[in-house]
Scaffold this motif. Structure first.
Motif, short mmCIF file in Angstrom:
data_model
loop_
_atom_site.label_atom_id
_atom_site.label_comp_id
_atom_site.label_asym_id
_atom_site.label_seq_id
_atom_site.Cartn_x
_atom_site.Cartn_y
_atom_site.Cartn_z
N ILE A 1 0.84 -1.21 0.00
CA ILE A 1 0.00 0.00 0.00
C ILE A 1 0.87 1.26 0.00
N VAL A 2 1.85 1.31 0.91
CA VAL A 2 2.73 2.49 0.99
C VAL A 2 3.53 2.65 -0.30
N GLN A 3 4.00 1.53 -0.85
CA GLN A 3 4.77 1.59 -2.09
C GLN A 3 3.92 2.14 -3.23
N ASN A 4 2.65 1.72 -3.30
CA ASN A 4 1.79 2.20 -4.38
C ASN A 4 1.35 3.65 -4.16
N VAL A 5 1.28 4.09 -2.92
CA VAL A 5 1.04 5.51 -2.66
C VAL A 5 2.19 6.34 -3.22
N ALA A 6 3.41 5.88 -2.97
CA ALA A 6 4.58 6.57 -3.52
C ALA A 6 4.56 6.56 -5.05
N LEU A 7 4.17 5.43 -5.63
CA LEU A 7 4.09 5.34 -7.09
C LEU A 7 3.05 6.29 -7.65
N ALA A 8 1.90 6.39 -6.98
CA ALA A 8 0.82 7.26 -7.46
C ALA A 8 1.24 8.73 -7.44
N PHE A 9 1.98 9.15 -6.42
CA PHE A 9 2.34 10.56 -6.29
C PHE A 9 3.60 10.93 -7.07
N TYR A 10 4.54 9.99 -7.18
CA TYR A 10 5.84 10.35 -7.74
C TYR A 10 6.20 9.61 -9.02
N GLY A 11 5.38 8.65 -9.46
CA GLY A 11 5.65 7.95 -10.70
C GLY A 11 6.84 7.02 -10.61
N VAL A 12 7.30 6.58 -11.77
CA VAL A 12 8.37 5.56 -11.81
C VAL A 12 9.76 6.18 -11.95
N ASN A 13 9.84 7.47 -12.15
CA ASN A 13 11.14 8.11 -12.36
C ASN A 13 11.88 8.32 -11.04
N PHE A 14 13.20 8.30 -11.12
CA PHE A 14 14.02 8.57 -9.95
C PHE A 14 13.96 10.05 -9.61
N ARG A 15 14.02 10.36 -8.32
CA ARG A 15 14.06 11.74 -7.84
C ARG A 15 15.42 12.00 -7.20
N SER A 16 15.87 13.23 -7.31
CA SER A 16 17.15 13.61 -6.70
C SER A 16 17.06 15.06 -6.26
N VAL A 17 18.08 15.50 -5.56
CA VAL A 17 18.18 16.90 -5.14
C VAL A 17 19.52 17.44 -5.63
N PRO A 18 19.63 18.76 -5.74
CA PRO A 18 20.92 19.34 -6.16
C PRO A 18 22.06 18.89 -5.24
#
Length: 344
Positions: free
Chosen positions: A153-170
């Motif tokens: 459930i938590v994993q799919n919540v993350a998928l729904a909000f952030y998609g399949v792409n990797f996120r990073s910060v500067p």
């Protein structure tokens, strides 16, 4: 008498096999060290950094298991979601980038740390209240299956909000060397992870060992019924434990985000690695969880970074989970855990 002797012989054979495997590992490490000491130390420092991050996640597993005897498989996914949420705060809300001044970056990161740790402590406590508390007296298989379900459930919540792409910060942290001695280098970026992780580990150890709430947690871990008879609020203690585990997941998510890219399923694999570390050190034992995490971090780094007969990154998962199986076979209580009648 005959059955006791048979068990003793089987135990002796098992111990010999285990010691043989450890001996082969030490021999492999020794040869690699002799062939290239500089490379060996550099790779070991990388393993130390990664192991420190694994240690924060592993502490969440071992805290919950120590009190509820439950493997909270959702913990790794809470860690991943917290890191993704932190990326939103850093990039979209605060708008931090490499052109921001140092005080702004430091202040923004501290604010992000406070917000993420606070929010995900509440998220984790809510998970316990909704998913685990109603099953407090159910057969042990029921909360285990629920934990797996909550993980998805938590994993799919993350998928729904952030998609399949990797996120990073500067890249806020300088990549220059803080140590450069005879070819042995260690960057500020790697050191920052340890500078964040170590105080958290020390603070948690102090909290559990000396504070009133920490003593209540240890009492509930030892005997829930007796603790309730002595006036300890067991439900509150369990909720506090989940809140601390959620805060640790949030801190680990930020530290990991500063080092690597993240996406919705990052927590699945890293959570399993942290769980293996907790089992290796002795699940339920705080010091053991950190020790196991550092050992796993070193093994992973040596496997991927050394040159002589190193299997390589394609074999990392196999080696890590092979270690889990071997520990369960040869020493199920872990390195620092205590053998109990149930696990004997």
């Amino acid at each position: 008498m005959a059955s006791a002797l048979a068990r003793l012989r089987a135990s002796s054979v098992t111990d010999k096999i285990g010691l043989s495997l450890v001996g082969l590992l030490i021999f492999w490490l020794a040869v690699n060290f002799v062939k290239d000491p500089t490379e060996f130390v550099n790779v070991g420092l990388i393993g130390l950094t990664n192991g420190s991050i694994y240690g924060v996640v592993a502490l969440g597993y071992t805290l919950v298991y120590g009190i509820l005897q439950l493997i909270n498989f959702a913990h790794g996914d809470v860690f991943a979601l917290s890191g993704l949420f932190a990326s939103t705060i850093i990039v979209s809300v605060l708008g931090l980038d490499t052109d921001s001044s140092v005080p702004v970056i430091v202040g923004g990161m501290l604010l992000t740390l406070v917000v993420v740790m606070s929010l995900f402590s509440i998220v984790n406590a809510t998970i316990e209240r909704v998913a685990y508390k109603p099953l407090r007296h159910a057969p042990r298989l029921a909360p285990l299956i629920t934990a797996i379900g909550v993980s998805f459930i938590v994993q799919n919540v993350a998928l729904a909000f952030y998609g399949v792409n990797f996120r990073s910060v500067p890249n806020f942290i300088p990549t220059s060397d803080v140590i450069d001695i005879g070819g042995i280098t260690y960057t500020w970026k790697k050191l920052t992870a340890i500078l964040i992780v170590v105080p958290l580990l020390l603070l948690l150890t102090w909290f559990v060992r000396t504070t009133r709430q920490g003593k209540a947690m240890r009492a509930v871990a030892q005997d829930r019924e007796a603790s309730a008879m002595m006036g300890i609020d067991v439900n509150r203690t369990i909720s506090v434990t989940f809140m601390i585990a959620g805060a640790l997941a949030g801190a680990a998510g930020i530290v990991y985000l500063l080092q690597f890219n993240m996406r919705y399923d990052t927590g699945f694999e890293l959570g399993l690695i942290a769980f293996t570390a907790a089992v290796l050190g002795g699940i339920g034992n705080l010091t053991g969880a950190v020790l196991g995490a550092i050992i796993i971090g070193l093994i992973q780094a040596f496997n991927e970074g050394l040159t002589w007969l190193a299997p390589g990154s394609d074999w990392t998962r196999t080696i890590v989970f092979g270690i889990l199986i071997l520990i369960l076979v040869f020493r199920p209580e872990g390195l620092l855990g205590e053998r109990t009648p149930e696990g004997a």
